[in-house]
Every structure is written in C-alpha cells, then in structure tokens.
Design a protein around this motif. Structure first.
Motif, short mmCIF file in Angstrom:
data_model
loop_
_atom_site.label_atom_id
_atom_site.label_comp_id
_atom_site.label_asym_id
_atom_site.label_seq_id
_atom_site.Cartn_x
_atom_site.Cartn_y
_atom_site.Cartn_z
N UNK A 68 0.82 -1.20 0.00
CA UNK A 68 0.00 0.00 0.00
C UNK A 68 0.86 1.26 0.00
N UNK A 69 2.00 1.20 0.66
CA UNK A 69 2.88 2.38 0.71
C UNK A 69 3.66 2.53 -0.58
N UNK A 70 3.97 1.41 -1.24
CA UNK A 70 4.84 1.46 -2.41
C UNK A 70 4.09 1.45 -3.73
N UNK A 71 2.84 1.07 -3.71
CA UNK A 71 2.10 0.97 -4.97
C UNK A 71 1.81 2.35 -5.52
N UNK A 72 1.95 2.51 -6.82
CA UNK A 72 1.69 3.81 -7.43
C UNK A 72 0.19 4.08 -7.49
N UNK A 73 -0.20 5.31 -7.61
CA UNK A 73 -1.62 5.59 -7.80
C UNK A 73 -2.05 5.13 -9.19
N UNK A 74 -3.26 4.65 -9.30
CA UNK A 74 -3.74 4.12 -10.57
C UNK A 74 -4.70 5.09 -11.22
N UNK A 75 -4.64 5.14 -12.55
CA UNK A 75 -5.52 6.00 -13.33
C UNK A 75 -6.92 5.43 -13.44
N UNK A 76 -7.02 4.12 -13.26
CA UNK A 76 -8.33 3.50 -13.46
C UNK A 76 -8.46 2.24 -12.62
N UNK A 77 -9.70 1.78 -12.50
CA UNK A 77 -9.96 0.51 -11.81
C UNK A 77 -9.35 -0.65 -12.59
N UNK A 78 -9.27 -0.49 -13.92
CA UNK A 78 -8.70 -1.53 -14.76
C UNK A 78 -7.24 -1.78 -14.40
N UNK A 79 -6.46 -0.72 -14.25
CA UNK A 79 -5.05 -0.88 -13.88
C UNK A 79 -4.91 -1.51 -12.50
N UNK A 80 -5.76 -1.12 -11.56
CA UNK A 80 -5.71 -1.71 -10.23
C UNK A 80 -6.09 -3.19 -10.28
#
Length: 152
Positions: free
Chosen positions: A80-92
């Motif tokens: 959670x600390x290292x994951x990048x922010x995602x542009x979409x639910x698809x990327x997540x």
C-alpha cells in the motif's frame, strides 16, 4: 543512448512495475536494463528488434528479482505504501492477475504491440499469447464485473 533513454525508459519502468508491483524495485530494474543496454551495446536489425530486446531484458530482470533467494527470506514490502496511484480501476484490477498475464495484457493494450511481437518478446507461441490474452480478459471481466467490450 539519450534517445533510447527518453523513448524507452517509461515503457521499461511500466513493464517492471506491472511485474514486480513495487515502485522502488521497478526503478532498480529500469536502471539495470538501461545499464545493460549501455554496457553491451547490442546491434539491432531495426527499432522493433531493439524494443523486443528491451522488453525481454526487462522481463528477465523482473523474474530474477522475484525469484531471488533473499527476497523470499525477507518480509515483503508494504504494497500500500509502495504501490503507485492508478488512473483506473482496470489498472488496479490488473495487479491482481498473475505476472505473465499482467505483462501480456499490458503489452497488448497499453503498449499496443501486436501478437507476433509479444510472442517474440516473451518467448511464447502466437497461439499461446492469444489464449492467455483471452483468459486474462475473462479474469479481468470477472474481477471488474463489467462488460467485455470495456476491456477490448
């Protein structure tokens, strides 16, 4: 080298991030791939050959990192600390898929590579790539609960 850095660094980083799911590790892999390119100065037939080499090297470096003995003996990084922010639910949702499936879907949908070049870069047959893309899309559809047309 500067042109290669500007042109391919974002792609190398995104492929590494797709596979290892940790920003610091993806940055390390990106640096290692570019250093290997600089040190070995491989000769390429064309730009597609160069891109395939960079993709294959990135995949190999990512796999080596994930299989490293020291990594198995250490505590996994806080995602959670290292994951990048995602542009979409698809990327997540893609991050919940197995690493090979993530990589195939990423190369096909985000890098817009054709099946023949993906097969060459990942050392798979074209029919295996097609089948894995279909299965990956089905898994994403189940995760997202959306319409299959949203993923195409």
């Amino acid at each position: 080298m500067e042109q290669v850095y500007r042109q391919y660094k974002p792609m190398i980083y995104r492929i590494a991030l797709t596979r290892v799911r940790h920003t610091a590790d993806a940055e390390d892999i990106t640096q290692e791939v570019l250093l290997q390119y600089l040190r070995s100065r491989p000769a390429f037939d064309n730009a597609e050959h160069e891109k395939a080499w960079l993709i294959r090297t990135t995949i190999d470096r990512s796999t080596s990192l994930l299989r490293a003995g020291w990594r198995k003996r250490t505590e996994p990084p806080d995602e959670t600390a290292a994951a990048p922010p995602f542009d979409s639910d698809l990327q997540a949702a893609m991050l919940s898929l197995p690493e090979t499936t993530r990589t195939l879907l990423y190369l096909f949908h985000f890098e817009r590579m054709d099946i023949a070049h993906i097969a060459q870069a990942m050392s798979l047959s074209q029919s295996a790539v097609k089948k894995r893309l279909t299965r990956g899309r089905d898994k994403l559809k189940a995760i997202l609960g959306g319409d299959e047309d949203d993923l195409a």
